[in-house]
Design a protein around this motif. Structure first.
Motif, mmCIF file in Angstrom:
data_model
loop_
_atom_site.group_PDB
_atom_site.id
_atom_site.type_symbol
_atom_site.label_atom_id
_atom_site.label_comp_id
_atom_site.label_asym_id
_atom_site.label_seq_id
_atom_site.Cartn_x
_atom_site.Cartn_y
_atom_site.Cartn_z
ATOM 1 N N GLY A 279 -4.248 10.823 -3.796
ATOM 2 C CA GLY A 279 -3.606 9.526 -3.759
ATOM 3 C C GLY A 279 -4.392 8.383 -3.638
ATOM 4 O O GLY A 279 -5.630 8.561 -2.889
ATOM 5 N N ASN A 280 -4.059 7.102 -3.611
ATOM 6 C CA ASN A 280 -4.385 5.823 -3.229
ATOM 7 C C ASN A 280 -3.617 5.222 -2.350
ATOM 8 O O ASN A 280 -2.425 5.027 -2.534
ATOM 9 C CB ASN A 280 -4.984 5.182 -4.403
ATOM 10 C CG ASN A 280 -5.714 5.615 -5.246
ATOM 11 O OD1 ASN A 280 -6.904 6.044 -4.936
ATOM 12 N ND2 ASN A 280 -5.303 6.215 -6.445
ATOM 13 N N VAL A 281 -4.171 4.358 -1.478
ATOM 14 C CA VAL A 281 -3.269 3.510 -0.560
ATOM 15 C C VAL A 281 -3.750 1.984 -0.723
ATOM 16 O O VAL A 281 -5.005 1.922 -0.523
ATOM 17 C CB VAL A 281 -3.407 3.775 1.177
ATOM 18 C CG1 VAL A 281 -2.640 2.911 1.764
ATOM 19 C CG2 VAL A 281 -2.752 5.179 1.315
ATOM 20 N N THR A 282 -2.978 1.067 -1.052
ATOM 21 C CA THR A 282 -3.397 -0.129 -0.952
ATOM 22 C C THR A 282 -2.656 -0.912 0.062
ATOM 23 O O THR A 282 -1.430 -0.499 0.596
ATOM 24 C CB THR A 282 -2.587 -0.820 -2.339
ATOM 25 O OG1 THR A 282 -3.167 -0.052 -3.420
ATOM 26 C CG2 THR A 282 -3.092 -2.257 -2.381
ATOM 27 N N LEU A 283 -3.453 -1.558 0.932
ATOM 28 C CA LEU A 283 -3.177 -2.065 2.158
ATOM 29 C C LEU A 283 -2.882 -3.546 2.123
ATOM 30 O O LEU A 283 -3.865 -4.212 1.449
ATOM 31 C CB LEU A 283 -4.183 -1.874 3.052
ATOM 32 C CG LEU A 283 -4.051 -1.879 4.687
ATOM 33 C CD1 LEU A 283 -2.589 -1.118 5.159
ATOM 34 C CD2 LEU A 283 -5.300 -1.737 5.401
ATOM 35 N N ALA A 284 -1.888 -3.979 2.895
ATOM 36 C CA ALA A 284 -1.818 -5.548 3.175
ATOM 37 C C ALA A 284 -2.093 -5.619 4.559
ATOM 38 O O ALA A 284 -1.668 -5.117 5.547
ATOM 39 C CB ALA A 284 -0.152 -6.007 2.973
ATOM 40 N N LEU A 285 -2.944 -6.915 4.820
ATOM 41 C CA LEU A 285 -3.252 -7.237 6.151
ATOM 42 C C LEU A 285 -2.835 -8.704 6.354
ATOM 43 O O LEU A 285 -3.059 -9.368 5.336
ATOM 44 C CB LEU A 285 -4.511 -7.180 6.340
ATOM 45 C CG LEU A 285 -5.287 -5.844 6.393
ATOM 46 C CD1 LEU A 285 -5.958 -5.604 5.057
ATOM 47 C CD2 LEU A 285 -6.187 -5.350 7.699
ATOM 48 N N MET A 286 -2.391 -9.079 7.401
ATOM 49 C CA MET A 286 -2.158 -10.630 7.789
ATOM 50 C C MET A 286 -2.635 -10.749 9.172
ATOM 51 O O MET A 286 -2.392 -10.381 10.111
ATOM 52 C CB MET A 286 -0.672 -10.798 7.854
ATOM 53 C CG MET A 286 -0.045 -11.006 6.348
ATOM 54 S SD MET A 286 1.482 -11.645 6.551
ATOM 55 C CE MET A 286 1.307 -13.247 6.079
ATOM 56 N N GLY A 287 -3.607 -11.938 9.203
ATOM 57 C CA GLY A 287 -4.186 -11.936 10.304
ATOM 58 C C GLY A 287 -5.120 -10.874 10.841
ATOM 59 O O GLY A 287 -5.416 -10.766 12.129
ATOM 60 N N GLY A 288 -5.675 -10.160 9.952
ATOM 61 C CA GLY A 288 -6.492 -9.102 10.254
ATOM 62 C C GLY A 288 -5.888 -7.519 10.473
ATOM 63 O O GLY A 288 -6.383 -6.748 10.780
ATOM 64 N N ALA A 289 -4.469 -7.989 10.662
ATOM 65 C CA ALA A 289 -3.763 -6.672 11.007
ATOM 66 C C ALA A 289 -3.014 -5.880 9.998
ATOM 67 O O ALA A 289 -2.333 -6.643 9.229
ATOM 68 C CB ALA A 289 -2.769 -6.841 12.218
ATOM 69 N N PRO A 290 -2.805 -4.571 9.871
ATOM 70 C CA PRO A 290 -2.276 -4.158 8.754
ATOM 71 C C PRO A 290 -0.608 -4.444 8.906
ATOM 72 O O PRO A 290 0.050 -4.123 9.859
ATOM 73 C CB PRO A 290 -2.504 -2.550 9.032
ATOM 74 C CG PRO A 290 -3.711 -2.495 9.807
ATOM 75 C CD PRO A 290 -3.671 -3.825 10.526
ATOM 76 N N VAL A 291 0.017 -4.769 7.737
ATOM 77 C CA VAL A 291 1.257 -5.067 7.827
ATOM 78 C C VAL A 291 2.070 -4.593 6.772
ATOM 79 O O VAL A 291 3.344 -4.569 6.831
ATOM 80 C CB VAL A 291 1.735 -6.747 7.746
ATOM 81 C CG1 VAL A 291 1.137 -7.428 9.069
ATOM 82 C CG2 VAL A 291 0.991 -7.321 6.415
ATOM 83 N N GLY A 292 1.529 -3.504 5.959
ATOM 84 C CA GLY A 292 2.111 -2.875 5.023
ATOM 85 C C GLY A 292 1.130 -2.039 4.066
ATOM 86 O O GLY A 292 0.098 -2.355 4.080
ATOM 87 N N PHE A 293 1.750 -1.340 3.248
ATOM 88 C CA PHE A 293 1.072 -0.244 2.557
ATOM 89 C C PHE A 293 1.809 0.171 1.125
ATOM 90 O O PHE A 293 2.876 0.130 1.253
ATOM 91 C CB PHE A 293 0.382 0.716 3.176
ATOM 92 C CG PHE A 293 1.394 1.831 3.508
ATOM 93 C CD1 PHE A 293 1.589 3.062 2.673
ATOM 94 C CD2 PHE A 293 1.981 1.926 4.559
ATOM 95 C CE1 PHE A 293 2.337 4.172 3.137
ATOM 96 C CE2 PHE A 293 3.114 2.945 5.044
ATOM 97 C CZ PHE A 293 3.139 3.966 4.079
ATOM 98 N N ALA A 294 1.035 0.527 0.027
ATOM 99 C CA ALA A 294 1.683 1.340 -0.851
ATOM 100 C C ALA A 294 0.943 2.557 -1.202
ATOM 101 O O ALA A 294 -0.208 2.343 -1.145
ATOM 102 C CB ALA A 294 1.865 0.298 -2.305
ATOM 103 N N LEU A 295 1.427 3.606 -1.147
ATOM 104 C CA LEU A 295 0.762 5.025 -1.590
ATOM 105 C C LEU A 295 1.170 5.295 -2.885
ATOM 106 O O LEU A 295 2.312 5.456 -3.335
ATOM 107 C CB LEU A 295 1.238 6.015 -0.496
ATOM 108 C CG LEU A 295 0.407 7.222 -0.679
ATOM 109 C CD1 LEU A 295 -0.016 8.000 0.579
ATOM 110 C CD2 LEU A 295 1.224 8.557 -1.704
ATOM 111 N N THR A 296 0.212 5.471 -3.825
ATOM 112 C CA THR A 296 0.373 5.996 -5.231
ATOM 113 C C THR A 296 -0.380 7.291 -5.557
ATOM 114 O O THR A 296 -1.340 7.563 -4.799
ATOM 115 C CB THR A 296 -0.165 4.426 -6.117
ATOM 116 O OG1 THR A 296 -1.187 4.511 -5.879
ATOM 117 C CG2 THR A 296 0.815 3.301 -5.568
ATOM 118 N N TYR A 297 0.012 7.546 -6.679
ATOM 119 C CA TYR A 297 -0.695 8.525 -7.256
ATOM 120 C C TYR A 297 -0.737 8.498 -8.765
ATOM 121 O O TYR A 297 0.408 8.134 -9.417
ATOM 122 C CB TYR A 297 -0.276 9.946 -6.931
ATOM 123 C CG TYR A 297 0.983 10.339 -6.888
ATOM 124 C CD1 TYR A 297 1.475 11.026 -8.158
ATOM 125 C CD2 TYR A 297 1.912 10.397 -5.919
ATOM 126 C CE1 TYR A 297 2.684 11.433 -8.304
ATOM 127 C CE2 TYR A 297 3.124 10.640 -6.070
ATOM 128 C CZ TYR A 297 3.773 11.151 -7.238
ATOM 129 O OH TYR A 297 4.896 11.762 -7.472
#
Length: 167
Positions: A56-74
């Motif tokens: 799978g793949n993880v797309t990551l969201a960061l704000m202010g350099g800190a992770p705030v969300g993700f989407a795990l896909t395949y």
């Protein structure tokens, strides 16, 4: 353009090895929210989403350099879609960052990547009765799938429209 360090700018990118601990913590928070047992570890994520036998793949969201969300896909082959489908298995946005555009930005990035890799359909599910998720997916252009479960799909025009949002 890269936002200045320390700003609250939203950055969407692929998960890297240094992100797996934070993503595992968010995945456990998502499991807790749904009343599931969250047993994913950073090692599991590294093996399943970064290693040579990636599933799978993880797309990551960061704000202010800190992770705030993700989407795990395949990706999966499909009998009805020549290019197959990209399935979104998990989506999580930190509760303090919800309704700020993070979720839509993650979904837009997933849609773009799916099209870039020849996928012709995007699918996602939601827990039955999760009205905020249902509303979110419909707002993005997903259509409910038959069968009674909270399953959604998009292809063709709606998929391209999501990928192009904000352009």
């Amino acid at each position: 353009m890269t936002p200045a360090p320390g700003t609250d700018a939203l950055i969407i990118r692929a998960m890297a090895a240094g992100d797996v601990v934070a993503v595992a913590a968010m995945a456990r928070a998502l499991a807790d929210f749904h009343g599931d047992e969250g047993s994913v570890t950073a090692r599991h994520l590294s093996e399943d989403c970064l290693g040579p036998n990636r599933q799978g793949n993880v797309t990551l969201a960061l704000m202010g350099g800190a992770p705030v969300g993700f989407a795990l896909t395949y990706d999966r082959a499909g009998a009805t879609d020549r290019g197959g489908a990209r399935h979104i298995d998990q989506v999580f946005v930190d509760p303090g960052r919800r309704r700020s555009g993070v979720g839509e930005a993650l979904m837009k990035a997933v849609a773009r990547d799916a099209l870039d890799h020849g996928r012709e359909r995007l699918t996602v599910g939601a827990a039955i009765g999760n009205a905020p998720a249902d509303l979110f997916y419909r707002k993005l252009g997903f259509s409910p799938r038959a069968g009674g479960a909270s399953q959604y799909s998009m292809s063709n025009g709606p998929l391209r429209a999501l990928a192009a949002r904000g352009d």
